[in-house]
Structure formats: C-alpha cells, structure tokens
Design a protein around this motif. Structure first.
Motif, PDB file in Angstrom:
ATOM      1  N   ALA A   1       0.846  -1.190   0.000  1.00 51.55           N
ATOM      2  CA  ALA A   1       0.000   0.000   0.000  1.00 51.55           C
ATOM      3  C   ALA A   1       0.880   1.238   0.000  1.00 51.55           C
TER       4      ALA A   1
ATOM      5  N   ALA B   1       0.039   5.014   0.108  1.00 52.13           N
ATOM      6  CA  ALA B   1      -1.084   5.933   0.277  1.00 52.13           C
ATOM      7  C   ALA B   1      -0.589   7.313   0.686  1.00 52.13           C
TER       8      ALA B   1
ATOM      9  N   ASN C   1      -0.734   4.174  -4.986  1.00 58.29           N
ATOM     10  CA  ASN C   1      -1.919   3.412  -5.387  1.00 58.29           C
ATOM     11  C   ASN C   1      -3.162   3.667  -4.540  1.00 58.29           C
ATOM     12  N   ILE C   2      -3.065   4.499  -3.504  1.00 56.59           N
ATOM     13  CA  ILE C   2      -4.233   4.835  -2.677  1.00 56.59           C
ATOM     14  C   ILE C   2      -4.220   6.330  -2.389  1.00 56.59           C
TER      15      ILE C   2
ATOM     16  N   MET D   1      -6.039   3.969  -9.221  1.00 58.63           N
ATOM     17  CA  MET D   1      -5.774   4.065  -7.791  1.00 58.63           C
ATOM     18  C   MET D   1      -7.063   3.912  -6.993  1.00 58.63           C
ATOM     19  N   GLU D   2      -6.940   3.474  -5.753  1.00 57.14           N
ATOM     20  CA  GLU D   2      -8.098   3.399  -4.864  1.00 57.14           C
ATOM     21  C   GLU D   2      -8.367   4.764  -4.247  1.00 57.14           C
TER      22      GLU D   2
ATOM     23  N   HIS E   1      -9.959   6.399  -0.868  1.00 55.69           N
ATOM     24  CA  HIS E   1     -10.450   6.227   0.488  1.00 55.69           C
ATOM     25  C   HIS E   1     -10.905   7.587   1.016  1.00 55.69           C
TER      26      HIS E   1
ATOM     27  N   ASP F   1     -13.652   3.215  -2.332  1.00 51.79           N
ATOM     28  CA  ASP F   1     -13.021   1.919  -2.069  1.00 51.79           C
ATOM     29  C   ASP F   1     -12.808   1.690  -0.580  1.00 51.79           C
TER      30      ASP F   1
ATOM     31  N   THR G   1       1.410   5.291   4.690  1.00 50.67           N
ATOM     32  CA  THR G   1       0.561   6.426   4.350  1.00 50.67           C
ATOM     33  C   THR G   1       1.323   7.694   4.749  1.00 50.67           C
TER      34      THR G   1
ATOM     35  N   ILE H   1      -1.973  -3.383  -4.642  1.00 56.16           N
ATOM     36  CA  ILE H   1      -2.490  -3.240  -3.275  1.00 56.16           C
ATOM     37  C   ILE H   1      -2.681  -4.626  -2.671  1.00 56.16           C
TER      38      ILE H   1
END
Length: 611
Positions: A23, A25, A67-68, A117-118, A120, A187, A372, A399
C-alpha cells in the motif's frame, strides 16, 4: 569510501527487492486548502481551476506509483459533497455551506479510478470546529447549531468536539457516514479524530447517566468509541461489504520500554519503570484519549490502520519500535504505517528525505503492508517525490488483498496469443475468463514479460503493464528484436485477488511440420470452387498459435454454421463446408459469407451456393 560503497549496496538491494504487494497511500488534506484546493469555486473558472489542480495532484501521485488516495471529505463537520445532514465545506468556496457548483467528491473519485488508484474517503469523526464562535446559518445547519446537545466546547484547545457518550450523537454520525457510503463509489473509508481530545474533556454530565454501568470513566469513554466503531463497521459492510474500513490512530498505543532487550508496555499507563529504558513513549492513545484501536482490529471491526508514527528512527519515540509494535498487534489485519513527511519542513524538524526513505525500508523489514504519508504537499519537499520515483517506488506495486473480505481468485485469462506487428512490436490478445466462484468481474489485467520461461509473476520487474478489465489486448514493444520474450497475463478482481497466469505465449517462431514456411500474417483466402454446388474448401493462415473462429452467415447476417472455434497452431489450415446448417439441414441456394476472427484480425469472404 566504505560508507559510499555500503550506501550504494543498500540502494541496489532496495531496488532489486521491491515488494510486488504494498500500500502506497497519501493523505490529501482539504481543511483550510492545505493540499487542495487553492482556488475557490465561486465561478466557472474557479471550478475548472480546482479540477485542474486535482488532476495535477493525481497525475503526480500516479507517476510515482502511489496506489491509494486518502482524501479528506469531512474536515470540521463540513463536507466536500452534497448532504442532507451537513453543510458544504468552507475550503471549497471560502464560505461554509455555499454550493461550489459541482460535486468535488464525485469528480475526485472518477479521476482517481481513471488512474487505477483506490479512493479512500478521509472522514474526521469527533472534532467538528476549530474556534469558540458559532458557525453561520447554513442549509443544512452545522452540527454545532443543528444539534447543540451533541457537542461540547473544549476550552483548552478552543475547539468543538462531539460528546461520544451520547448514543444519539453516535447514531447521527453513523447516518452521515452511511449517506456517503450509499451515494459514492468509494473503495474505503478512513476515520480520523476517532477519539477524545484529552482527559479533561467536559462530559461529567453525560457520564453521570452511565456511572452505575461503568464505574471506571476511562473504560466508559473507550467503550463509547468502540460502540461507534462496531456499529459503523457493521452498517458499512451490510450495504457494501467490499468497502474497506480503516483509521489513523495516534502512533503510541501505550508507552514502550526496553527491559534488558525485551520491549514491554509501561504499567498502568505510567512512565517506564526503573531499570527500563524509554524507547517509544509520549502521548498514549489508549490512556490519554481513550482510543482502543487494537481492539477494533482484534474484534474484526477494522480492516486496516494507518497509525500516525510521526517520529524518526533514531530518537525516542522511535519509528522502528512503533511500526514493529503495530505489526505485532495487527491481528492479521493490515498496517499502513503513517509517515510524517511534513517533518522535512524547516519548522517541523527539518528531516532529510533519507529519513523518510529509511522509514519505508523499516516498514518493509517488519512486514507491514505499506505506508501512508502526511501529507501530499510535503512529498514535494527536498526532492522526496523524485527520490521515490527513482528508488523505493521505482516499480509498480499492487495493493495487498484482504482475504477476510474476499479470498476468491478470478479465473485466469485464456487463449493468450501473440502477433508480430513490426520488428519490435507484438500484440497480445486473450479471452475473458469465466466468472469466478463468487461472481466477481475482472477489474484489471496484469501483463508480465520475461526473457526466461516460465515467467515469474512474483518478480515485479517482470510487470509490463496493467490494463482495464474491459480490454483483451495489449501492444508491447520490446528492447531487442533478436531476443526471445515470454508473456503471461493474469486477472485481478476489485479486492486485488490475482488469478493464476494464463497460458504462456512467446516471440519464438515455430515451424509447422511438413510446410517449412511460417505465415507472416493472418489471412482468409477465397473459397474454391466458387460458386459451388455440394461443398467448398476454405483456407486460412495463422502466423502464431491463436484462437480462431470461422463462421458462415446468410445475407441477413444470421449465423448459419460454425466451422471453426478452436485454438489453432501456426501454419496454413483448411476446412470444408458442405452447405448444411448447424442442424445438418441443406441450406437454400444464395449468397453466404464466411467470417474469420483471430484476436483483432477479422475478414469476410463472399460465397455463392447454387443448386
């Protein structure tokens, strides 16, 4: 000299060992427009400028293989999306409650997904206002005005916080969360400020109602947060079980002390005992702000944590000690360790970029699932983004899947074929796999290439491309036309479960026995004889192993007979049509068409049947 050699060795080792799954982020802060937006949506040009700013941010993150995106959608009891419960965010227009003229959240989700990408949704829970003044009148009203009985003014910080001891306040929050979950294709949802501000929060009147049930006020406060977490998790999963639920807890759960090489928690939320050494001590989440985030993982009411481990590796509290502590107490859920990239600024610690890179290495070394970063604009300091692109994030990362949500793999793509387009270009074509056991569709495909067989799909350096699940072809350009390359394709679902690889295809030309010649392209030849009476022969050529379909149609475009629907090897093939349909019945005289499909190649020929 030895130090330079060691550094180079470590750097090369990092590049060669980048994980396939990780992850990556970033917190994208909207409060006060800290990361976005700088422009105000008070005109059409302001709206477009906000959109352009966000597109530039997303492009920058994508180029560095993030990717997030964790985007702040509720900052201080205000929202960047339309709601029946709470007003539009001040950051969008400069005015609380003013409609920006478009839906920023919808736009952000669509643009994030376009880049693979996700998204959130970062949702601040308990803290709802930053000063003592009452908010202006809006439609809908701010929670401080709409439900003044749900909030408390916390004088030491000059802030308004929700009183989580009130069940009706927790229910209100759940309703606002569920509006978001139902209306948007997020997501994940990412909770922050899911805690009390400090022990002196003024909630004695509320506690008096529950003191008989909870003699310990600390336990009561922790349980108030826990009740919200359990209820909101269950509510989200009931509606959209695939939406991930995470939080950003404070980085120190409890003080950690070194006792003769063994790390232990301090007793009764106190300092380290005599004879032990503090290694990760400070503001304790469990003790000071009643955040029992470990329990949320243990009870299965969270899917991941991004703990705010905002300290360096060398000094107490130590990043490496804390990230290991979080991983060791993750209860098989995911830890995306929070990294304080903002501390590279001169007023916040003046860290070097190498400190951040070392924290990524440490996170990987302890087996946590990723990082993150706080916050987006801090990634632009001291060349960090460029360093990530060239080193730690040089390669793409998928991910990590969450098997407790979904552990069913997609079926692999079938019938992978390769067609040479030019000296160094090859087109790959595959068939959509059958639906998986849980009915999930394909979210995206991964194309891998290697110079040796079988292709190792666990080596991220073999990844050539990731394409949308609606595609069944990809054109690749190789570096050396004289080398042999091998390819496989895998399928991924929405939760990033990866299929087994497809059949392997290669750039190796294979002679067909007895012919001595290799066709240079797909070709469908005119049938003979033509016109014909009883039967006719149809020949076609295949330049590499391919799935081939050959069908007969009448002048109305209706399918009459399938002659070929099979995997065919390289070479020249022939098939005879006897003038009958699928039922074995002789068809009437007239004009018919034979159509060939192989990958992206299609061609039809006209045939005349006479009696």
């Amino acid at each position: 000299m030895k130090k330079h050699i060691l550094f180079l060795f470590l750097l090369i080792s990092t590049l060669l060992s980048q994980p396939k799954r990780e992850a990556r982020a970033v917190w994208l802060t909207t409060v006060y427009g800290l990361d976005w937006p700088t422009a105000k949506a008070t005109s059409s040009s302001g709206i477009q400028q906000q959109k352009n700013e966000l597109i530039q941010i997303l492009d920058n993150l994508k180029s560095a293989n993030f990717n997030i995106v964790v985007m702040q959608v509720r900052a201080r009891g205000d929202l960047i999306y339309p709601s029946q419960y709470e007003p539009w965010a001040t950051s969008l227009t400069g005015t609380l409650g003013r409609n920006p003229g478009y839906d920023p959240l919808k736009f952000a989700i669509e643009e994030t997904h376009k880049r693979g990408m996700e998204f959130h949704a970062w949702w601040n829970v308990v803290k709802v206002k930053d000063d003592s003044t009452l908010p202006p009148t809006t439609t809908p009203p701010h929670i401080v005005l709409r439900h003044p009985d749900y909030v408390k003014y916390y004088r030491p910080n000059n802030e308004w916080w929700i009183d989580m001891g009130k069940p009706e306040a927790r229910n209100y929050l759940i309703n606002v969360v569920m509006e978001l979950v139902r209306n948007y294709d997020i997501d994940g949802i990412h909770f922050d400020f899911i805690r009390y501000p400090n022990p002196d929060f003024p909630d004695d009147d509320t506690y008096a109602l529950y003191a008989n049930e909870y003699p310990n006020k600390d336990e009561w406060r922790r349980e108030n947060i826990n009740k919200f977490v359990r209820a909101v998790y269950d509510s989200i999963k009931k509606v959209k079980p695939w939406v991930k639920v995470g939080s950003a807890p404070i980085g120190i759960y409890k003080n950690i002390c070194d006792s003769s090489g063994v790390y232990v928690y301090s007793q009764n939320c106190g300092s380290c005992q005599d004879g032990t050494t503090p290694v990760a001590t400070g503001w304790q989440a469990y003790c000071s702000i009643y955040q029992d985030s470990r329990r949320w993982l243990m009870e299965g009411k969270h899917d991941y944590h991004s703990p705010q481990i905002y300290w360096d590796i060398a000094t107490n509290p130590k990043f490496n000690v804390l990230v290991r502590d979080w991983k060791n107490n993750s209860f098989s859920k995911h830890i995306f360790a929070g990294v304080a990239a903002y501390r590279m600024s001169s007023g916040s610690g003046d860290w070097s970029a190498s400190e951040v890179l070392a924290q990524i290495d440490t996170t990987r070394a302890v087996g946590a699932e990723g990082n993150t970063f706080f916050r987006y604009k801090s990634l632009l300091l001291k060349g960090l983004m460029d360093s990530l692109r060239s080193s730690r994030y040089r390669y793409y990362a998928f991910i990590p899947p969450m098997p407790w949500i979904d552990n069913v793999k997609p079926n692999p793509p079938a019938n992978l074929t390769l067609r040479k387009i030019s000296d160094r270009s090859f087109e790959l074509v595959w068939s959509t796999p059958e639906p998986s056991a849980d009915g999930d569709t394909i979210k995206y495909y991964a194309i891998y290439r290697a110079e040796t067989a079988p292709v190792d799909i666990n080596d991220i350096k073999n990844l050539v491309a990731v394409v949308n699940g609606t595609r069944i072809s990809y054109t690749d350009q190789v570096a050396d036309a004289n080398k042999i390359y091998y390819y496989v394709v895998t399928a991924f679902d929405k939760l990033h479960n990866e299929s087994e690889p497809s059949n392997q295809a290669s750039t190796v030309p294979v002679l067909v026995a007895g012919t001595g010649e290799i066709p240079q392209k797909f070709e469908l030849y005119q049938n003979y004889p033509n016109p014909f009476n009883l039967e006719t022969t149809i020949e076609y050529e295949v330049p590499f192993d391919s799935w081939v379909i050959l069908k007969i149609y009448n002048v109305l475009g209706q399918e009459v007979k399938t002659l070929v629907e099979d995997f065919k090897g390289i070479g020249k093939h022939r098939v005879i049509w006897d003038g009958r349909n699928e039922k074995g019945q002789v068809v009437t005289s007239g004009v018919y068409f034979c159509r060939m499909i192989a990958g992206t190649f299609t061609k039809s020929i006209k045939m005349i049947l006479t009696k």
